[in-house]
Design an enzyme around this catalytic site. Sequence first.
Site, mmCIF file in Angstrom:
data_model
loop_
_atom_site.group_PDB
_atom_site.id
_atom_site.type_symbol
_atom_site.label_atom_id
_atom_site.label_comp_id
_atom_site.label_asym_id
_atom_site.label_seq_id
_atom_site.Cartn_x
_atom_site.Cartn_y
_atom_site.Cartn_z
ATOM 1 N N ARG A 1 0.811 -1.222 0.000
ATOM 2 C CA ARG A 1 0.000 0.000 0.000
ATOM 3 C C ARG A 1 0.848 1.278 0.000
ATOM 4 N NH1 ARG A 1 -2.536 -3.486 -1.068
ATOM 5 N NH2 ARG A 1 -4.574 -4.171 -0.357
ATOM 6 N N GLU B 1 -5.027 4.010 5.774
ATOM 7 C CA GLU B 1 -4.748 3.932 4.335
ATOM 8 C C GLU B 1 -5.065 5.224 3.583
ATOM 9 O OE1 GLU B 1 -5.681 -0.549 2.960
ATOM 10 O OE2 GLU B 1 -6.292 0.960 1.526
ATOM 11 N N SER C 1 -10.974 0.063 3.062
ATOM 12 C CA SER C 1 -10.300 -0.231 4.337
ATOM 13 C C SER C 1 -9.631 1.028 4.864
ATOM 14 C CB SER C 1 -9.223 -1.301 4.152
ATOM 15 O OG SER C 1 -9.833 -2.523 3.881
HETATM 16 C C1 LIG Z 1 -15.536 0.526 -1.351
HETATM 17 C C2 LIG Z 1 -14.059 0.702 -1.560
HETATM 18 C C3 LIG Z 1 -13.259 -0.413 -1.723
HETATM 19 C C4 LIG Z 1 -11.885 -0.267 -1.921
HETATM 20 N N1 LIG Z 1 -11.131 -1.383 -2.080
HETATM 21 C C5 LIG Z 1 -9.802 -1.272 -2.262
HETATM 22 C C6 LIG Z 1 -8.994 -2.437 -2.419
HETATM 23 O O1 LIG Z 1 -9.482 -3.558 -2.422
HETATM 24 N N2 LIG Z 1 -7.668 -2.270 -2.569
HETATM 25 C C7 LIG Z 1 -7.086 -1.033 -2.596
HETATM 26 O O2 LIG Z 1 -5.858 -0.958 -2.744
HETATM 27 N N3 LIG Z 1 -7.825 0.085 -2.464
HETATM 28 C C8 LIG Z 1 -9.162 0.005 -2.297
HETATM 29 N N4 LIG Z 1 -9.921 1.132 -2.143
HETATM 30 C C9 LIG Z 1 -9.267 2.455 -2.133
HETATM 31 C C10 LIG Z 1 -9.300 3.192 -3.503
HETATM 32 O O3 LIG Z 1 -10.359 2.746 -4.291
HETATM 33 C C11 LIG Z 1 -7.999 3.024 -4.279
HETATM 34 O O4 LIG Z 1 -6.910 3.455 -3.517
HETATM 35 C C12 LIG Z 1 -8.030 3.801 -5.606
HETATM 36 O O5 LIG Z 1 -6.884 3.510 -6.358
HETATM 37 C C13 LIG Z 1 -8.123 5.314 -5.421
HETATM 38 O O6 LIG Z 1 -8.372 5.885 -6.689
HETATM 39 P P1 LIG Z 1 -9.005 7.329 -6.844
HETATM 40 O O7 LIG Z 1 -8.925 7.703 -8.278
HETATM 41 O O8 LIG Z 1 -10.341 7.373 -6.239
HETATM 42 O O9 LIG Z 1 -7.968 8.189 -6.002
HETATM 43 P P2 LIG Z 1 -8.269 9.528 -5.177
HETATM 44 O O10 LIG Z 1 -8.990 9.179 -3.932
HETATM 45 O O11 LIG Z 1 -8.853 10.575 -6.053
HETATM 46 O O12 LIG Z 1 -6.781 9.941 -4.791
HETATM 47 C C14 LIG Z 1 -6.029 9.165 -3.894
HETATM 48 C C15 LIG Z 1 -4.609 9.739 -3.839
HETATM 49 O O13 LIG Z 1 -3.995 9.575 -5.105
HETATM 50 C C16 LIG Z 1 -3.634 10.844 -5.665
HETATM 51 N N5 LIG Z 1 -3.927 10.776 -7.101
HETATM 52 C C17 LIG Z 1 -5.118 10.488 -7.687
HETATM 53 N N6 LIG Z 1 -4.980 10.496 -9.025
HETATM 54 C C18 LIG Z 1 -3.681 10.795 -9.283
HETATM 55 C C19 LIG Z 1 -2.912 10.978 -10.477
HETATM 56 N N7 LIG Z 1 -3.447 10.854 -11.701
HETATM 57 N N8 LIG Z 1 -1.596 11.291 -10.352
HETATM 58 C C20 LIG Z 1 -1.017 11.414 -9.132
HETATM 59 N N9 LIG Z 1 -1.692 11.282 -7.973
HETATM 60 C C21 LIG Z 1 -3.009 10.971 -8.055
HETATM 61 C C22 LIG Z 1 -4.500 11.868 -4.938
HETATM 62 O O14 LIG Z 1 -3.900 13.153 -4.922
HETATM 63 C C23 LIG Z 1 -4.593 11.246 -3.558
HETATM 64 O O15 LIG Z 1 -3.439 11.546 -2.809
HETATM 65 C C24 LIG Z 1 -11.304 1.027 -1.953
HETATM 66 C C25 LIG Z 1 -12.124 2.155 -1.788
HETATM 67 C C26 LIG Z 1 -13.487 1.993 -1.602
HETATM 68 C C27 LIG Z 1 -14.356 3.217 -1.448
#
Ligand SMILES: Cc1cc2nc3c(=O)[nH]c(=O)nc-3n(C[C@H](O)[C@H](O)[C@H](O)COP(=O)(O)OP(=O)(O)OC[C@H]3O[C@@H](n4cnc5c(N)ncnc54)[C@H](O)[C@@H]3O)c2cc1C
Length: 362
Positions: free
Chosen positions: A166, A345, A238
């Site tokens: 992570r 996380e 999580s």
């Molecule tokens: C119901 C649920 C289940 C989930 N299950 C998992 C799982 O099984 N495994 C897991 O690892 N995660 C899980 N997650 C967490 C999440 O979905 C992941 O971490 C996902 O990759 C986040 O993507 P996002 O585009 O929403 O990021 P955001 O929430 O928009 O951003 C997260 C971080 O990444 C940065 N960021 C976003 N896009 C970029 C970019 N293009 N360039 C540089 N930085 C960037 C942001 O600035 C921020 O710091 C879950 C979340 C939810 C709500």
Amino acid sequence: MREIQKDISLRQLTTFKIGGPARYFTEAQSFAEIEQAWQFAREHRLNTLILGGGSNMLVSDAGFDGLVIKINLTGMTIQAEDEQTILLNAAAGECWDDVTARCVESGWWGIENLSLIPGSAGALAVQNVGAYGQEASEVIESLDVCDLADGRRFQMTTQQCGFGYRVSMFNTTCPGRYLILSVTLRLKKRGEANLSYRDLAAYFEGKKSPTLTDIREAVIAIRNAKLPDPAIIGNAGSFFKNLTLDLAAFQRMLAHVRRQRGNETAAVIETRCRISGNQVKVPTALLLDVCGLKGLKIGGAALYDKHPLILINATGNATADEVMSLMKTVRQTVYAHTGLEIMPEPNFIGFTQEELECYFAL
Ligand SMILES: Cc1cc2nc3c(=O)[nH]c(=O)nc-3n(C[C@H](O)[C@H](O)[C@H](O)COP(=O)(O)OP(=O)(O)OC[C@H]3O[C@@H](n4cnc5c(N)ncnc54)[C@H](O)[C@@H]3O)c2cc1C
């Protein structure tokens, strides 16, 4: 140039459905628009926040005092292929689950266990997304990034990313510095099901070798049964990471638990942790359970009953302060009973250093 808006609420742009406004906000559909937004931030000396699907962040009630750039770059292209492998490039704004669906439909192996994870392809590398025995770092070939320190655009290799459980350089040593424009994945045309994760193995017990579609369907079914749908209950997946301890630290923890909670509780932990060589995997959900934290609530924030590692916006009106106070209580309780510090996380956005120190105090 795309409009730069003022005072835009971030609440509906995150899956937690919590948080105050962004002082400035813009969306970028092209690299040119990203450059313009970057220029605006430099001219006005603003901090920037890169926003994908908002599924791994908690925004403070005060919001973000800077420029939020929502990444809407789209497109998936095959960069190269041979008999065994395919290099697929996905733009940062692509919905991650659309990428997994396309790969499964096309017969490309490597990300099927990562089905239904919310968020964008661009964020995949940030916390080295993982689930059900697969991790992003196993398939990421390279990233196309923009260095927000000087606007330079270049290719970053997997080795440069500093991947771990992570973590990557994007959420540890250089948070917010690199904007990921696209990710190139190395996928296999022939593969084998990865059923190393207990729930998946149980799902396919007694069945013949599952296909890619079978695996995707199984992962979706398991996730839907266990995890709250963010469209209905606000959450960020999580909230706490699992722990891996060396044997000595594990024994110290058990001794601590014996003193604080008695022999029976220590025995429960011992039997439910997986030991492999000198390493012990300690499920954080188990620690929360034995510390009696199930069902804990503070204001509108609560631990999800089916999965205590998930903190939810139970009422729909929870504040970031309530979520952080809940996190603080959970961390302090686990620390008092086990001597272990559990770590969150999600990314915390818009909190002051003083606020974070207070919420993280043990
Ligand atoms: C119901 C649920 C289940 C989930 N299950 C998992 C799982 O099984 N495994 C897991 O690892 N995660 C899980 N997650 C967490 C999440 O979905 C992941 O971490 C996902 O990759 C986040 O993507 P996002 O585009 O929403 O990021 P955001 O929430 O928009 O951003 C997260 C971080 O990444 C940065 N960021 C976003 N896009 C970029 C970019 N293009 N360039 C540089 N930085 C960037 C942001 O600035 C921020 O710091 C879950 C979340 C939810 C709500």
